[in-house]
Design an enzyme around this catalytic site. Structure first.
Site, mmCIF file in Angstrom:
data_model
loop_
_atom_site.group_PDB
_atom_site.id
_atom_site.type_symbol
_atom_site.label_atom_id
_atom_site.label_comp_id
_atom_site.label_asym_id
_atom_site.label_seq_id
_atom_site.Cartn_x
_atom_site.Cartn_y
_atom_site.Cartn_z
ATOM 1 N N CYS A 1 -21.899 -5.015 -13.336
ATOM 2 C CA CYS A 1 -20.492 -5.099 -13.730
ATOM 3 C C CYS A 1 -19.605 -4.238 -12.853
ATOM 4 O O CYS A 1 -18.404 -4.486 -12.754
ATOM 5 C CB CYS A 1 -20.332 -4.723 -15.197
ATOM 6 S SG CYS A 1 -20.712 -3.000 -15.581
ATOM 7 N N ARG B 1 -8.831 -1.239 -24.020
ATOM 8 C CA ARG B 1 -10.072 -0.528 -23.677
ATOM 9 C C ARG B 1 -10.023 0.807 -24.397
ATOM 10 O O ARG B 1 -9.127 1.625 -24.154
ATOM 11 C CB ARG B 1 -10.179 -0.329 -22.161
ATOM 12 C CG ARG B 1 -11.261 0.663 -21.773
ATOM 13 C CD ARG B 1 -11.575 0.655 -20.297
ATOM 14 N NE ARG B 1 -12.270 -0.566 -19.924
ATOM 15 C CZ ARG B 1 -12.872 -0.760 -18.760
ATOM 16 N NH1 ARG B 1 -12.861 0.182 -17.831
ATOM 17 N NH2 ARG B 1 -13.487 -1.888 -18.492
ATOM 18 N N ARG C 1 -13.995 -12.046 -13.501
ATOM 19 C CA ARG C 1 -13.254 -11.385 -14.595
ATOM 20 C C ARG C 1 -11.892 -12.063 -14.767
ATOM 21 O O ARG C 1 -11.436 -12.300 -15.883
ATOM 22 C CB ARG C 1 -13.058 -9.891 -14.286
ATOM 23 C CG ARG C 1 -14.339 -9.058 -14.251
ATOM 24 C CD ARG C 1 -15.004 -8.978 -15.608
ATOM 25 N NE ARG C 1 -14.120 -8.436 -16.627
ATOM 26 C CZ ARG C 1 -13.902 -7.128 -16.834
ATOM 27 N NH1 ARG C 1 -14.523 -6.229 -16.097
ATOM 28 N NH2 ARG C 1 -13.090 -6.716 -17.791
ATOM 29 N N GLN D 1 -16.584 -8.726 -19.920
ATOM 30 C CA GLN D 1 -17.476 -8.667 -18.769
ATOM 31 C C GLN D 1 -18.584 -9.719 -18.894
ATOM 32 O O GLN D 1 -18.948 -10.376 -17.911
ATOM 33 C CB GLN D 1 -18.086 -7.267 -18.665
ATOM 34 C CG GLN D 1 -19.034 -7.119 -17.486
ATOM 35 C CD GLN D 1 -18.314 -7.131 -16.143
ATOM 36 O OE1 GLN D 1 -17.390 -6.369 -15.938
ATOM 37 N NE2 GLN D 1 -18.742 -7.995 -15.229
ATOM 38 N N ASP E 1 -26.599 -1.524 -14.920
ATOM 39 C CA ASP E 1 -25.309 -0.870 -15.137
ATOM 40 C C ASP E 1 -25.534 0.617 -14.889
ATOM 41 O O ASP E 1 -26.683 1.095 -14.842
ATOM 42 C CB ASP E 1 -24.836 -1.138 -16.586
ATOM 43 C CG ASP E 1 -23.461 -0.551 -16.895
ATOM 44 O OD1 ASP E 1 -22.693 -0.284 -15.936
ATOM 45 O OD2 ASP E 1 -23.153 -0.355 -18.089
ATOM 46 N N HIS F 1 -18.774 -4.791 -24.340
ATOM 47 C CA HIS F 1 -17.870 -5.131 -23.217
ATOM 48 C C HIS F 1 -17.879 -6.662 -23.074
ATOM 49 O O HIS F 1 -18.360 -7.207 -22.069
ATOM 50 C CB HIS F 1 -18.357 -4.439 -21.939
ATOM 51 C CG HIS F 1 -17.352 -4.428 -20.829
ATOM 52 N ND1 HIS F 1 -16.070 -4.935 -20.943
ATOM 53 C CD2 HIS F 1 -17.450 -3.963 -19.536
ATOM 54 C CE1 HIS F 1 -15.435 -4.772 -19.800
ATOM 55 N NE2 HIS F 1 -16.244 -4.196 -18.933
HETATM 56 N N1 NVA Z 1 -21.290 0.991 -19.342
HETATM 57 C C1 NVA Z 1 -20.162 1.278 -18.478
HETATM 58 C C2 NVA Z 1 -19.452 0.023 -18.104
HETATM 59 C C3 NVA Z 1 -18.306 0.231 -17.148
HETATM 60 C C4 NVA Z 1 -17.566 -1.045 -16.858
HETATM 61 C C5 NVA Z 1 -19.218 2.251 -19.158
HETATM 62 O O1 NVA Z 1 -18.949 2.099 -20.354
HETATM 63 O O2 NVA Z 1 -18.744 3.173 -18.482
HETATM 64 N N1 CP Z 2 -16.610 -3.752 -14.866
HETATM 65 C C1 CP Z 2 -15.506 -3.120 -15.304
HETATM 66 O O1 CP Z 2 -15.093 -3.255 -16.458
HETATM 67 O O2 CP Z 2 -14.868 -2.388 -14.350
HETATM 68 P P1 CP Z 2 -13.644 -1.379 -14.595
HETATM 69 O O3 CP Z 2 -14.165 -0.213 -15.391
HETATM 70 O O4 CP Z 2 -13.221 -0.986 -13.206
HETATM 71 O O5 CP Z 2 -12.562 -2.096 -15.341
#
Ligand code: NVA
Ligand code: CP
Length: 327
Positions: free
Chosen positions: A269, A101, A297, A131, A231, A128
């Site tokens: 998500c 990540r 997931r 997800q 989201d 992502h």
């Molecule tokens: N769009 C959000 C998704 C979190 C899982 C982010 O990037 O923070």
């Molecule tokens: N949906 C998701 O990726 O959650 P986290 O940021 O908690 O991993």
């Protein structure tokens, strides 16, 4: 050459369907696959916060017989400026897959260039894709299963509301049409998806029978949608950016009134901000499937890792579909 999963269309439609089929099978029989028995190690790196991704990858690798090595980048030399290429060269000599990540997509692409094991995108600023695999599994579970054709969710539609320029919107576009879905993104005009991603989604849709709609009209987007999705309005790294307050996105919140235009399920998500992008009565109500989605997931990522390890020498999906200017 290993197969990587850096963005949603790295899996061709039939390949994505294989992963989804395996995920559904693993949801039913959790310990059926042991491709990491040994145990072989999977490095799981985080440059950003995470709850679900961290837990589901660590749990999933263990359940596949492997050793999950979770690394917070801040505590590694990567966090002190060691290059992505050198990190890839070191990891690739010892682990069986790398999950990361991070921030810009170019970072994970560089990791993949220098790694000789599969590299998996666990969220970047742009995409992502893990997800979306979980979400497609969830939609299959709640809307009649996988289709007979190569496109796994043909005949189904999803409406995503909110920040159309974020990682989730881009991944719904690519992953949704790969599954043959009718994908609708509703966002304020100055938060619309990247046009290059939209073009690529349109190319894929032309092959899979999917469709793409980009609009600023939330009601039009959700009309009869199989799934309504949102989201956070402020993704990780965007805190403090101007133009992300409630006045920008207020009309894109998922309310009960909006849900009345769609008979579909509700996905998010997570993490969710009740009272902002979604009303509490929607996310905590009978049409919400967010806890199944969060569980999926685990199943989806176990299926993905298994599939990638079983297909080391295949061509990437880029060669399996006609490619135009969008890529
Ligand atoms: N769009 C959000 C998704 C979190 C899982 C982010 O990037 O923070
Ligand atoms: N949906 C998701 O990726 O959650 P986290 O940021 O908690 O991993």
């Amino acid at each position: 050459m290993p197969r990587h999963f850096l963005k949603d269309d790295d899996l061709a439609p039939a390949e994505q369907k294989e992963v989804l089929e395996l995920a559904l099978a693993l949801a039913a029989e959790r310990f059926a696959k042991r491709p990491l028995a040994g145990p072989r190690t999977v490095a799981i790196l985080f440059d950003k916060a995470s709850t679900r991704t961290r837990v589901s990858f660590a749990t999933g690798v263990a359940e596949l017989g492997g050793n999950p090595l979770v690394i917070d980048a801040a505590g590694s030399q990567l966090g002190r400026g060691e290059s992505v290429a050198d990190t890839a060269r070191v990891l690739t000599r010892q682990v069986s897959a790398i999950v990361w990540r991070t921030f810009g997509q170019e970072r994970i692409e560089e990791m993949a260039r220098y790694a000789s094991v599969p590299v998996v995108n666990a969220l970047t600023d742009e995409y992502h894709p893990c997800q979306i695999l979980a979400d497609l599994v969830t939609i299959a579970q709640h809307t009649g299963g996988l289709a007979d054709s190569d496109a796994a969710l043909g005949g189904r539609s999803l409406a995503y509301l909110g920040d159309g320029a974020n990682n989730m919107a881009h991944s719904y576009l690519l992953g949704g049409v790969t599954a043959g879905m009718d994908v609708r993104i509703a966002s304020p005009g100055d938060h619309a998806p990247d046009p290059a991603v939209v073009r690529r989604a349109e190319e894929i849709a032309a092959v899979t029978g999917g469709a793409v709609t980009i609009t600023d009209d939330p009601v039009a987007a959700v009309l009869d949608a199989s799934a309504v999705i949102t989201d956070t309005w402020v993704s990780m790294g965007q805190e403090g950016e101007s133009g992300r307050d409630e006045s920008t996105f207020a009309t894109y919140g998922v309310t009960e009134e909006l849900m009345a235009h769609s008979g579909g399920i509700f996905l998010h998500c997570l993490p969710a901000y009740r009272g902002k992008e979604v009303e509490a009565s929607v996310i905590d109500g009978p049409r919400s499937v967010v806890w199944d989605e969060a569980e999926n997931r685990l199943h989806a990522q176990k299926a993905l890792l298994t599939w990638l390890l079983e297909h080391p020498d295949d061509q990437t999906a880029a060669h399996a579909l006609p490619i135009g200017a969008g890529r």
